[in-house]
Scaffold this motif. Sequence first.
Motif, mmCIF file in Angstrom:
data_model
loop_
_atom_site.group_PDB
_atom_site.id
_atom_site.type_symbol
_atom_site.label_atom_id
_atom_site.label_comp_id
_atom_site.label_asym_id
_atom_site.label_seq_id
_atom_site.Cartn_x
_atom_site.Cartn_y
_atom_site.Cartn_z
ATOM 1 N N ILE A 83 0.848 -1.192 0.000
ATOM 2 C CA ILE A 83 0.000 0.000 0.000
ATOM 3 C C ILE A 83 0.885 1.244 0.000
ATOM 4 O O ILE A 83 1.814 1.361 0.800
ATOM 5 C CB ILE A 83 -0.910 0.010 1.238
ATOM 6 N N SER A 84 0.585 2.161 -0.905
ATOM 7 C CA SER A 84 1.320 3.425 -0.983
ATOM 8 C C SER A 84 0.432 4.574 -0.525
ATOM 9 O O SER A 84 -0.783 4.566 -0.729
ATOM 10 C CB SER A 84 1.812 3.679 -2.406
ATOM 11 N N VAL A 85 1.074 5.564 0.116
ATOM 12 C CA VAL A 85 0.370 6.738 0.637
ATOM 13 C C VAL A 85 1.101 7.988 0.166
ATOM 14 O O VAL A 85 2.327 8.054 0.226
ATOM 15 C CB VAL A 85 0.335 6.728 2.180
ATOM 16 N N ARG A 86 0.343 8.974 -0.314
ATOM 17 C CA ARG A 86 0.937 10.260 -0.652
ATOM 18 C C ARG A 86 0.146 11.368 0.028
ATOM 19 O O ARG A 86 -1.004 11.166 0.430
ATOM 20 C CB ARG A 86 0.949 10.492 -2.164
ATOM 21 N N VAL A 87 0.773 12.539 0.177
ATOM 22 C CA VAL A 87 0.117 13.698 0.781
ATOM 23 C C VAL A 87 0.133 14.832 -0.226
ATOM 24 O O VAL A 87 1.184 15.160 -0.786
ATOM 25 C CB VAL A 87 0.833 14.139 2.074
ATOM 26 N N THR A 88 -1.038 15.433 -0.453
ATOM 27 C CA THR A 88 -1.140 16.576 -1.353
ATOM 28 C C THR A 88 -1.746 17.763 -0.608
ATOM 29 O O THR A 88 -2.366 17.602 0.438
ATOM 30 C CB THR A 88 -2.005 16.240 -2.578
ATOM 31 N N GLY A 89 -1.578 18.951 -1.187
ATOM 32 C CA GLY A 89 -2.064 20.155 -0.536
ATOM 33 C C GLY A 89 -1.017 20.727 0.403
ATOM 34 O O GLY A 89 0.073 20.158 0.581
ATOM 35 N N PRO A 90 -1.317 21.870 1.028
ATOM 36 C CA PRO A 90 -0.360 22.511 1.940
ATOM 37 C C PRO A 90 -0.172 21.681 3.208
ATOM 38 O O PRO A 90 -1.115 21.481 3.966
ATOM 39 C CB PRO A 90 -1.017 23.866 2.245
ATOM 40 N N VAL A 91 1.031 21.207 3.427
ATOM 41 C CA VAL A 91 1.306 20.307 4.551
ATOM 42 C C VAL A 91 1.453 21.122 5.840
ATOM 43 O O VAL A 91 2.342 21.964 5.943
ATOM 44 C CB VAL A 91 2.582 19.488 4.297
ATOM 45 N N PRO A 92 0.589 20.903 6.839
ATOM 46 C CA PRO A 92 0.686 21.664 8.086
ATOM 47 C C PRO A 92 1.845 21.205 8.946
ATOM 48 O O PRO A 92 2.424 20.136 8.731
ATOM 49 C CB PRO A 92 -0.660 21.391 8.771
ATOM 50 N N VAL A 93 2.155 22.012 9.956
ATOM 51 C CA VAL A 93 3.261 21.715 10.846
ATOM 52 C C VAL A 93 3.039 20.357 11.505
ATOM 53 O O VAL A 93 1.941 20.009 11.913
ATOM 54 C CB VAL A 93 3.410 22.831 11.908
ATOM 55 N N ASN A 94 4.103 19.587 11.571
ATOM 56 C CA ASN A 94 4.171 18.295 12.257
ATOM 57 C C ASN A 94 3.449 17.152 11.547
ATOM 58 O O ASN A 94 3.496 16.025 12.012
ATOM 59 C CB ASN A 94 3.651 18.386 13.703
ATOM 60 N N LEU A 95 2.780 17.400 10.410
ATOM 61 C CA LEU A 95 2.126 16.292 9.721
ATOM 62 C C LEU A 95 3.137 15.238 9.278
ATOM 63 O O LEU A 95 2.891 14.034 9.434
ATOM 64 C CB LEU A 95 1.328 16.793 8.509
ATOM 65 N N ASP A 96 4.243 15.668 8.699
ATOM 66 C CA ASP A 96 5.236 14.699 8.215
ATOM 67 C C ASP A 96 5.718 13.794 9.346
ATOM 68 O O ASP A 96 5.822 12.570 9.184
ATOM 69 C CB ASP A 96 6.420 15.422 7.586
ATOM 70 N N THR A 97 6.001 14.382 10.500
ATOM 71 C CA THR A 97 6.487 13.598 11.633
ATOM 72 C C THR A 97 5.425 12.635 12.139
ATOM 73 O O THR A 97 5.693 11.451 12.384
ATOM 74 C CB THR A 97 6.917 14.535 12.772
ATOM 75 N N ASP A 98 4.190 13.142 12.307
ATOM 76 C CA ASP A 98 3.122 12.288 12.834
ATOM 77 C C ASP A 98 2.745 11.186 11.853
ATOM 78 O O ASP A 98 2.450 10.056 12.268
ATOM 79 C CB ASP A 98 1.895 13.134 13.177
ATOM 80 N N LEU A 99 2.768 11.487 10.559
ATOM 81 C CA LEU A 99 2.458 10.450 9.572
ATOM 82 C C LEU A 99 3.547 9.380 9.558
ATOM 83 O O LEU A 99 3.252 8.176 9.480
ATOM 84 C CB LEU A 99 2.302 11.069 8.184
ATOM 85 N N ALA A 100 4.795 9.789 9.643
ATOM 86 C CA ALA A 100 5.895 8.812 9.665
ATOM 87 C C ALA A 100 5.767 7.881 10.868
ATOM 88 O O ALA A 100 5.959 6.661 10.756
ATOM 89 C CB ALA A 100 7.239 9.533 9.678
ATOM 90 N N ARG A 101 5.444 8.436 12.039
ATOM 91 C CA ARG A 101 5.264 7.603 13.237
ATOM 92 C C ARG A 101 4.113 6.623 13.040
ATOM 93 O O ARG A 101 4.193 5.461 13.447
ATOM 94 C CB ARG A 101 4.991 8.477 14.459
ATOM 95 N N LEU A 102 3.019 7.102 12.444
ATOM 96 C CA LEU A 102 1.854 6.246 12.255
ATOM 97 C C LEU A 102 2.145 5.115 11.275
ATOM 98 O O LEU A 102 1.789 3.949 11.525
ATOM 99 C CB LEU A 102 0.674 7.083 11.764
ATOM 100 N N LEU A 103 2.799 5.416 10.174
ATOM 101 C CA LEU A 103 3.119 4.367 9.201
ATOM 102 C C LEU A 103 4.066 3.332 9.807
ATOM 103 O O LEU A 103 3.951 2.130 9.520
ATOM 104 C CB LEU A 103 3.727 4.983 7.937
#
Length: 456
Positions: A83-103
Motif C-alpha cells: 500500500i502506498s500513501v501520498r500527501v497533497t495540498g499545503p502540509v501543516p506543521v508536524n504532519l510529516d512527523t506524525d504520519l511517519a510515526r503512524l506508518l
Amino acid sequence: MQLRALLISSLLALSACAAPETVSERRATYDLADLPTMRTFTAHRVTRPARSNVEIAQDFLDLSFTLESGRALPVLTRFEGPISVRVTGPVPVNLDTDLARLLTRFRSEAGIDIARVPANRQANITVEVVPRAQLQRAVPEAACFVVPRIRSWSEFTRNRRSDRIDWATLPTRETLAVFIPGDVPPQEVRDCLHEELAQALGPLNDLYRLTDSVFNDDNFHTILTGFDMLILRATYAPELRSGMNRDQVAAVLPRVLRRLNPAGAQRAPRVRPATTRAWIDEIEHALGPRTRMTQRRAAARRAVIIARQGGWNDNRLAFSLFALGRLSLGDDPELALSSFLQAAGIYGSDPATQVHGAHIAMQLAAFALSSGQPQATLAIVDANTDAVIAAENAALLSTLLLVKSEALRSLDRGSEADRLRHEALGWARYGYGDTDEVLRRAEEISAIAPRRGTGS
C-alpha cells in the motif's frame, strides 16, 4: 465548608465567563516571547487488548461488515498487496512527523506493508489537506473523512452524490482518498490521520461499546490503540481476503485471533447488552451543535435513563452521565457535579477507561482549584497524568498541568509552578496550535484560581 459544597460553588463560577478585568490583570504573566517551543510525543507505549477473543471476534465482525449509518456491507474489503500513501495540498506543521510515526506503527504493530511516496506519484491512498471551512461545507458533520475510488478533492466534489463512492459496491480496495483540514491544531491533524487512515485500511464502523479503541464516537481515544492494531492485523491476515462474506470471515476468525492474540483465548467473554438505536439517537441529539441547549440537556437525560433501564453499568452509562454533566454546568451545577462523580466512578472501575476518567478528572481538578483546595487539586492531577501521557493527548495534558501549576502557586511553590507552566504551554502549542488560543486557555485557568489572601 465540605469539599462537595465547595465544588458546587466552583461549578457556578466556572460555568460563567471570567470577568474581563480578571483576565486582563493576569494577561501580563503570559508573554508571547516567553512561550516555549512545541512539545510532541516521541515514544509510543505499545499495548495489547485485555479482552476475550470471543468479544474481539464479534467486534471485528460488527466493525467490518456495517457502516456507521447501520447499513450492512456484503463483503470484507481490504488492499491486496503493498500500500502506498501520498500527501497533497499545503502540509501543516508536524504532519510529516506524525504520519511517519503512524506508518511505522502500521508496519510494526499491524504487519501492514505500507509506505509513503512523493506527492507527484500515484498512490493507493491520497491524503489531501483542505481548509476546514471547505471540508465542512461539503460534509458538515465530519472533521475529516475517507472515500473510496477517489484520488482528489475535485474528483470527490464531482462524484459526491454518485454510487462511485458507495462502500457497499466495493469488491476490494485499490484507490482511496482521505481529506483532512490543515488549518487546525497539530493534534487534530494527527487524530484525523489515525482515525481516517485506519478506516482507509480496515473497519468502517464505530461502536459505542468499545472502551479501548478509536472506533468509538465518544472520542476519548484519539490515537490507535493495541486493540485497533490487532483488528488491522487480523484484517490483513493471510486467512482472509477481499470478497469474503460475514459467515466466511466468522468461520476462520477464531483461528486467526488465537494465532495473533493467544492471551485472549484464555479470557472469558463479558456479556454486554446491545447498544440500542434509541440511545445512539439521544446521544447524537445531545452532542449536536445545531440544537438548543435545553433540548440537548433533555436528550442527555433520556440517554442516561435508557442506559440505566438497559442495565448498562459500563462506559455507555458513564458517557451519558459525562454528556449530561457537561451540558448542565451553567444550568444545574448540583446535577453536573453528581453526573461527573457518577461517571468517574464507572470509568474508574475499568482499567481500559483510564483516559476517559481523566477527562472528568480535569473538570474536578478545576473545581477543586477554584474552591481553594490546592492539595486536592494536586492529588487529582497526579492520579491521572500518566493515563493522559499514555493516550498522547497534549491538549488534555496541558490543561491538567496548568491547573496543577496554579495549585502549586497557591501553596507558595512558585519555582515549581513556573517550571510546570512552561512545560504545559509547550504541550498546549501542540494541542491547541494557535498562539492566541494557547494564551487564552492559560488565562482562563489562571483566572479561576482564588486570589492570594481571599480565602476559600
